[in-house]
Design an enzyme around this catalytic site. Sequence first.
Site, short mmCIF file in Angstrom:
data_model
loop_
_atom_site.label_atom_id
_atom_site.label_comp_id
_atom_site.label_asym_id
_atom_site.label_seq_id
_atom_site.Cartn_x
_atom_site.Cartn_y
_atom_site.Cartn_z
N ARG A 1 -6.31 -51.02 10.40
CA ARG A 1 -7.05 -52.23 10.72
C ARG A 1 -7.82 -52.72 9.49
O ARG A 1 -8.04 -51.95 8.54
CB ARG A 1 -8.06 -51.96 11.85
CG ARG A 1 -7.47 -51.20 13.04
CD ARG A 1 -8.57 -50.45 13.78
NE ARG A 1 -8.01 -49.57 14.82
CZ ARG A 1 -7.95 -49.87 16.11
NH1 ARG A 1 -8.41 -51.03 16.53
NH2 ARG A 1 -7.43 -49.02 16.97
N LYS B 1 -5.26 -44.28 24.77
CA LYS B 1 -6.52 -44.98 25.03
C LYS B 1 -7.03 -44.50 26.38
O LYS B 1 -6.30 -44.50 27.37
CB LYS B 1 -6.28 -46.49 25.06
CG LYS B 1 -7.53 -47.34 24.93
CD LYS B 1 -7.13 -48.80 24.72
CE LYS B 1 -8.33 -49.69 24.47
NZ LYS B 1 -7.92 -51.09 24.22
N ASP C 1 -12.33 -54.74 13.49
CA ASP C 1 -11.63 -53.51 13.87
C ASP C 1 -10.49 -53.79 14.83
O ASP C 1 -9.74 -52.87 15.18
CB ASP C 1 -12.60 -52.50 14.48
CG ASP C 1 -13.39 -53.06 15.64
OD1 ASP C 1 -14.19 -53.98 15.41
OD2 ASP C 1 -13.22 -52.59 16.78
N ASP D 1 -18.29 -42.69 27.56
CA ASP D 1 -17.67 -41.55 28.24
C ASP D 1 -16.26 -41.25 27.73
O ASP D 1 -15.69 -40.20 28.03
CB ASP D 1 -17.65 -41.76 29.76
CG ASP D 1 -16.85 -42.98 30.21
OD1 ASP D 1 -16.05 -43.51 29.41
OD2 ASP D 1 -17.02 -43.40 31.36
N GLY E 1 -14.56 -46.33 14.95
CA GLY E 1 -13.57 -45.30 15.14
C GLY E 1 -13.08 -45.22 16.57
O GLY E 1 -13.51 -45.96 17.46
#
Length: 490
Positions: A185, A115, A254, A127, A92
């Site tokens: 995907r 992103k 993915d 993080d 994910g």
Amino acid sequence: MTPTAAAEITLSHRFADELPELAVDWQAVEPPAPQLLVLNDALAADLGVDPAFLRSSEGVGFLTGVAVPEGARPVAQAYAGHQFGAFNPRLGDGRALLLGEITDREGALRDIHLKGSGPTPFSRGGDGFAAVGPMLREYIVGEAMHALGIPTTRALAVVATGRTVRRESDLPGAVLTRVASSHLRVGTFVLARATGDIPLLQRLVDHAIARHYPHLGGAENRAVALLDAVIDAQARLIARWMLVGFVHGVMNTDNMTISGETIDYGPCAFLDAFDVGAVFSSIDQQGRYAYGAQPAIGEWNLARFAEALLPLLAEGTDAAGVDAAVAAAQQSLAAYRETYNATWAEGMHAKLGGTPDDERTAALVNDMFDMLAMARVDDTSFFRRLASAARGHREPARALFADPAPFDLWVERWLALGPDPDLMDRVNPLYIPRNHLVEEALAAATDGDLAPLGDLVEVIRHPFTARPGLARYEEPAPEAFGPYVTYCGT
């Protein structure tokens, strides 16, 4: 055009509405000191968004996901994947968000995706942030691939966050705003299948067809039709990668789209010296995703896609039904190599000046690659300079070989086939994002100097057209550059 207000941007949320099981509502983390580094004006115009708005403080808020239009529904997408061959059931968007879908000027639906926007429920201890260098790499390579005519996601913008990101060292943080025809995907389907929820899998198939292959809506078996379409798109895509010497670096399931677009420019690179075993990714210790392995890995990934679709490929859950589904999958997958080989051969004939599709050319190509590999000749330079040989000037290509004797023999055989140098110049790029120039631009940008980045992007946006004063962008990396290693940035 007057500056667009955020309220005038409409983001739909079809993925989140139609497939809520694969989406988690989430919000981006607000950056402490956002600063726009690069903006793709042409792409913004294609989307119907005024670049002047995106340069405003409100626009930067939109680009970082903290000032989304009213009615938008940002989500982290769920998917599974096979990472270096090992199945991971829960991946994910660990540092990404789908802000929503925008209708562009041509009426097509396109994702606006972030992103590096902060941790999500899929972060798995990460993080959730990203550094300036890797996000700008996505911008550079996406623009290069687009200019080369290769289907790709593209960066709309990169915004520095003012946050320090800890990797091998402390690095300045950034958020990438990415545009794609979707972020569906192979791993999305793998996750849906793993849940055992067959109605969900069927809805996902229907969603993918409506989004990417609407002409298949009336197919007798929509899952088989989707499988065939994705196999065709990916076979053609990977052949195009191979023709320009592109190495993706992390072809996990993915990272393979249903649309046939290239996605996730992490540890990617272009070949310098021709080498089928070329690996640039720091984490690919076994060479699974080496340059020459990419066609086979594409086929392997598509086999996982077919496995995910098995319950829908034939009727019945008894042994006969399973056998019929497996047979349907095998029949579809058999087309991959044929399509890949045909696309690659057509492209290679063009790269060599329209050579005939016969045994002479096949032998010529095999001998050419042996010659290039043995001499470690720069891949891009060879094909571009070869056009000069077709015009009667052999020395530019000949000079690439420390021992030109094999080239002298080979080039006579090639010239006898009557190559067209003008065709060669139209398909063989002169300018690609050469690895040493990419690193130079990223290092400067990380230190606050964006000029080398801007210069490089301007050059690679016109890859086939020779221009004065750009000799350094044509040249292979100097020997002092050494072996090239790339990192995914997580």
